[in-house]
Design a protein around this motif. Structure first.
Motif, PDB file in Angstrom:
ATOM      1  N   ALA A  53       0.839  -1.203   0.000  1.00 29.75           N
ATOM      2  CA  ALA A  53       0.000   0.000   0.000  1.00 29.75           C
ATOM      3  C   ALA A  53       0.872   1.250   0.000  1.00 29.75           C
ATOM      4  O   ALA A  53       0.583   2.218  -0.716  1.00 29.75           O
ATOM      5  CB  ALA A  53      -0.937  -0.011   1.202  1.00 29.75           C
ATOM      6  N   LEU A  54       1.940   1.226   0.784  1.00 30.02           N
ATOM      7  CA  LEU A  54       2.846   2.378   0.820  1.00 30.02           C
ATOM      8  C   LEU A  54       3.605   2.535  -0.498  1.00 30.02           C
ATOM      9  O   LEU A  54       3.803   3.650  -0.977  1.00 30.02           O
ATOM     10  CB  LEU A  54       3.839   2.234   1.968  1.00 30.02           C
ATOM     11  N   LEU A  55       4.021   1.427  -1.095  1.00 28.49           N
ATOM     12  CA  LEU A  55       4.770   1.481  -2.341  1.00 28.49           C
ATOM     13  C   LEU A  55       3.893   1.956  -3.503  1.00 28.49           C
ATOM     14  O   LEU A  55       4.374   2.609  -4.429  1.00 28.49           O
ATOM     15  CB  LEU A  55       5.365   0.108  -2.680  1.00 28.49           C
ATOM     16  N   ASN A  56       2.609   1.631  -3.444  1.00 27.49           N
ATOM     17  CA  ASN A  56       1.699   1.994  -4.528  1.00 27.49           C
ATOM     18  C   ASN A  56       1.036   3.347  -4.319  1.00 27.49           C
ATOM     19  O   ASN A  56       0.308   3.810  -5.188  1.00 27.49           O
ATOM     20  CB  ASN A  56       0.633   0.910  -4.707  1.00 27.49           C
ATOM     21  N   LYS A  57       1.283   3.959  -3.177  1.00 24.84           N
ATOM     22  CA  LYS A  57       0.688   5.264  -2.872  1.00 24.84           C
ATOM     23  C   LYS A  57       1.368   6.328  -3.724  1.00 24.84           C
ATOM     24  O   LYS A  57       2.596   6.423  -3.746  1.00 24.84           O
ATOM     25  CB  LYS A  57       0.875   5.579  -1.385  1.00 24.84           C
TER      26      LYS A  57
END
Length: 74
Positions: free
Chosen positions: A67-71
């Motif tokens: 989720a953090l990488l795709n934010k």
């Protein structure tokens, strides 16, 4: 040990398997699984519960990291 192989396979198949954050999740899972193997006899309920907790923790770590990488960066 079987769960660890599944986790490693999932990491190798995933497109984002090269991120250091996901590798950290996998390392934590390996350590957790190793601790389970040291504390519990294999193929016992205690070992299975411990292993399932490791898998749950790994899945949570992976989901949060992805989720953090795709934010998107603003």
């Amino acid at each position: 040990m079987k769960a660890l192989l599944i986790v490693v396979s999932v990491l190798l198949v995933g497109c984002t398997a090269t991120s250091s954050e996901l590798n950290q999740c996998a390392q934590q899972n390996y350590q957790c699984e190793s601790n389970c193997a040291q504390r519990h006899t294999e193929n016992t309920l205690g070992h299975q519960i411990c292993s399932n907790e490791c898998i749950d923790d790994y899945n949570s770590c992976k989901a949060e990291t992805e989720a953090l990488l795709n934010k998107p960066l603003n």
